[in-house]
Scaffold this active site. Structure first.
Site, PDB file in Angstrom:
ATOM      1  N   LYS A 154     -15.756  40.920  24.375  1.00 34.73           N
ATOM      2  CA  LYS A 154     -16.554  39.678  24.361  1.00 34.73           C
ATOM      3  C   LYS A 154     -17.575  39.716  25.477  1.00 34.73           C
ATOM      4  CE  LYS A 154     -14.854  37.600  28.231  1.00 34.73           C
ATOM      5  NZ  LYS A 154     -15.627  37.419  29.443  1.00 34.73           N
ATOM      6  N   PRO A 178     -14.745  48.683  28.475  1.00 38.04           N
ATOM      7  CA  PRO A 178     -14.548  48.926  29.914  1.00 38.04           C
ATOM      8  C   PRO A 178     -13.327  48.161  30.444  1.00 38.04           C
ATOM      9  CG  PRO A 178     -16.858  48.429  29.449  1.00 38.04           C
ATOM     10  CD  PRO A 178     -16.109  48.219  28.163  1.00 38.04           C
ATOM     11  N   VAL A 179     -12.578  48.793  31.352  1.00 36.35           N
ATOM     12  CA  VAL A 179     -11.362  48.186  31.918  1.00 36.35           C
ATOM     13  C   VAL A 179     -11.751  47.355  33.148  1.00 36.35           C
ATOM     14  CG1 VAL A 179      -9.143  48.714  33.001  1.00 36.35           C
ATOM     15  CG2 VAL A 179      -9.951  50.094  31.079  1.00 36.35           C
ATOM     16  N   ALA A 180     -11.152  46.157  33.272  1.00 40.76           N
ATOM     17  CA  ALA A 180     -11.456  45.247  34.402  1.00 40.76           C
ATOM     18  C   ALA A 180     -12.965  45.060  34.550  1.00 40.76           C
ATOM     19  CB  ALA A 180     -10.847  45.751  35.711  1.00 40.76           C
ATOM     20  N   GLY A 196     -14.934  42.523  32.832  1.00 41.65           N
ATOM     21  CA  GLY A 196     -15.524  41.240  32.442  1.00 41.65           C
ATOM     22  C   GLY A 196     -15.860  41.185  30.967  1.00 41.65           C
ATOM     23  N   MET A 197     -15.229  42.075  30.164  1.00 44.67           N
ATOM     24  CA  MET A 197     -15.474  42.068  28.719  1.00 44.67           C
ATOM     25  C   MET A 197     -14.198  41.814  27.921  1.00 44.67           C
ATOM     26  SD  MET A 197     -18.404  44.932  28.189  1.00 44.67           S
ATOM     27  CE  MET A 197     -19.108  44.151  26.740  1.00 44.67           C
ATOM     28  N   GLY A 204      -8.501  43.900  27.858  1.00 45.20           N
ATOM     29  CA  GLY A 204      -7.048  43.695  27.771  1.00 45.20           C
ATOM     30  C   GLY A 204      -6.721  42.610  26.754  1.00 45.20           C
ATOM     31  N   SER A 205      -7.558  41.577  26.707  1.00 41.49           N
ATOM     32  CA  SER A 205      -7.341  40.488  25.743  1.00 41.49           C
ATOM     33  C   SER A 205      -7.545  40.989  24.317  1.00 41.49           C
ATOM     34  CB  SER A 205      -8.326  39.345  26.005  1.00 41.49           C
ATOM     35  OG  SER A 205      -8.170  38.874  27.318  1.00 41.49           O
ATOM     36  N   ALA A 206      -8.523  41.864  24.119  1.00 45.51           N
ATOM     37  CA  ALA A 206      -8.755  42.440  22.788  1.00 45.51           C
ATOM     38  C   ALA A 206      -7.519  43.229  22.357  1.00 45.51           C
ATOM     39  CB  ALA A 206      -9.986  43.353  22.813  1.00 45.51           C
ATOM     40  N   ASP A 257      -8.752  34.449  27.116  1.00 52.74           N
ATOM     41  CA  ASP A 257      -9.731  35.048  26.200  1.00 52.74           C
ATOM     42  C   ASP A 257      -9.099  35.605  24.927  1.00 52.74           C
ATOM     43  OD1 ASP A 257     -11.721  34.726  28.158  1.00 52.74           O
ATOM     44  OD2 ASP A 257     -11.328  36.704  29.018  1.00 52.74           O
TER      45      ASP A 257
HETATM   46  O1  C5P Z   1      -6.114  33.669  31.359  1.00 48.69           O
HETATM   47  P1  C5P Z   1      -6.177  34.981  32.033  1.00 48.69           P
HETATM   48  O2  C5P Z   1      -4.806  35.581  32.271  1.00 48.69           O
HETATM   49  O3  C5P Z   1      -7.100  35.958  31.389  1.00 48.69           O
HETATM   50  O4  C5P Z   1      -6.789  34.714  33.467  1.00 48.69           O
HETATM   51  C1  C5P Z   1      -6.755  35.654  34.509  1.00 48.69           C
HETATM   52  C2  C5P Z   1      -7.028  34.946  35.808  1.00 48.69           C
HETATM   53  O5  C5P Z   1      -8.386  34.499  35.865  1.00 48.69           O
HETATM   54  C3  C5P Z   1      -6.203  33.697  36.035  1.00 48.69           C
HETATM   55  O6  C5P Z   1      -4.970  34.007  36.645  1.00 48.69           O
HETATM   56  C4  C5P Z   1      -7.085  32.888  36.947  1.00 48.69           C
HETATM   57  O7  C5P Z   1      -6.995  33.355  38.281  1.00 48.69           O
HETATM   58  C5  C5P Z   1      -8.477  33.223  36.473  1.00 48.69           C
HETATM   59  N1  C5P Z   1      -8.989  32.234  35.487  1.00 48.69           N
HETATM   60  C6  C5P Z   1      -9.358  30.970  35.926  1.00 48.69           C
HETATM   61  N2  C5P Z   1      -9.845  30.058  35.015  1.00 48.69           N
HETATM   62  C7  C5P Z   1      -9.992  30.386  33.714  1.00 48.69           C
HETATM   63  C8  C5P Z   1      -9.636  31.679  33.247  1.00 48.69           C
HETATM   64  C9  C5P Z   1      -9.138  32.581  34.169  1.00 48.69           C
HETATM   65  O8  C5P Z   1      -9.234  30.649  37.110  1.00 48.69           O
HETATM   66  N3  C5P Z   1     -10.484  29.491  32.868  1.00 48.69           N
END
Ligand code: C5P
Length: 300
Positions: A10, A98-100, A102-103, A106-108, A140
């Site tokens: 994404k 790409p890993v870590a 911002g895309m 891991g969620s995909a 995500d």
């Molecule tokens: O939801 P997810 O596990 O992907 O989020 C990873 C981290 O990103 C959360 O633990 C939180 O620190 C931060 N986050 C946030 N607000 C969001 C989404 C993620 O602070 N809306």
């Protein structure tokens, strides 16, 4: 028997972030777009549980956690627990996101694993239940199921499809080293002590999408996390400038970064921007969106 499910990366065309909620998450108003960089998750029948990951040369295999805390493990345990079935499958993840970066790679993978295992175990989980399980796994993950272009609210887990009939062309420049999402949010809090309790609406971006004009869209792209990502990684500013000087309509950080994105006028322009950027940056990818959410691509 095995199923391969493809799930997209994404990008956030608009990412409005508010002050942290009581649970520590940040309220978001975001417009997601699924783009053609995808991971494939294959689930095959097996008496036990195994998980393997393959990566292209340019992704550091050590950066992908393969045991315990991997989102695919968690997705499998959650789905198995929801239906009261045993965890049994051989799962392999072929990464190109790409890993870590911002895309939401891991969620995909988590979204693809939910769909692949639902098929393999013949569970016929309802869409609503899949979305609820996805939301438990990460903010995500529901969007990776839905794909296309969508408005995301809550902490990003509430998704509502948005009509977006245009094909938009993007140049994607991953960074050798990832950024931690929580760290970027923490920096956002430090830089934005007066963040509103609720971020404003994404009106300008949604209107721009409707025009189908990349020049208009370029002017409406917005990412509240960009200053925080650039503060942690000042080198990215030069990259954004270089892309814009070389034909990109607009450069921006993808989500919490450090991947950088460039919107191009069309496919040819994207290839030209990519060619110029690849003189200085090892890996430069061209992709487009919107594309479909997690879907089966191979039955064997
Ligand atoms: O939801 P997810 O596990 O992907 O989020 C990873 C981290 O990103 C959360 O633990 C939180 O620190 C931060 N986050 C946030 N607000 C969001 C989404 C993620 O602070 N809306």
């Amino acid at each position: 028997m095995s199923f391969t499910v493809r799930a997209p990366a994404k990008i956030n065309l608009h990412l409005g972030v508010g002050a942290p909620r009581e649970d520590g998450f940040h309220p978001l108003v975001t417009v997601y777009q699924a783009v053609g960089l995808c991971d494939d998750v294959t689930a095959s029948r097996s008496p036990g549980w195994t998980l393997g990951v393959t990566v292209p040369d340019w992704i550091d295999a050590d950066a992908v956690p393969v045991t315990g805390d991997n989102l695919v493990d968690r997705a499998a345990r959650l789905l198995a627990g929801h239906h009261g079935v045993e965890l049994h499958a051989a799962v392999s993840v072929a990464k190109t996101i790409p890993v870590a970066g911002g895309m939401a790679g891991g969620s995909a993978d988590a979204a693809a694993a939910l769909v692949a295992l639902d098929r393999l175990w013949e569970l016929e989980t309802s869409d609503d239940d899949l979305l609820a399980l996805a939301a438990e796994l990460g903010s995500d993950v529901p969007f990776a199921l839905v794909g296309g272009t969508a408005l995301g609210t809550g902490r990003g887990e509430l998704v509502e499809p948005v009509r977006d009939p245009t094909t938009w062309w993007w140049v994607v420049v991953p960074s050798g080293e990832g950024l931690s999402t929580p760290e970027v949010y923490r920096r956002f809090d430090e830089l934005t002590p007066d963040a509103p309790a609720e971020p404003g609406p994404a009106k300008a971006l949604l209107k721009a999408l409707g025009t189908g004009d990349p020049v208009v869209l370029a002017g409406a792209l917005h990412n509240d996390l960009e200053p925080a990502a650039l503060d942690l990684r000042p080198d990215l500013s030069d990259l954004l400038e270089l892309g814009e000087q070389n034909g990109a309509l607009r450069g921006m950080v993808s989500g919490s970064g450090p991947t950088c994105l460039f919107l191009a006028e069309d496919a040819d322009a994207a290839r030209e921007v990519a060619a110029r950027l690849s003189e200085d940056h090892g890996v430069v990818l061209v992709t487009n969106g919107p594309v479909a959410g997690a879907h089966v691509v191979t039955y064997a």
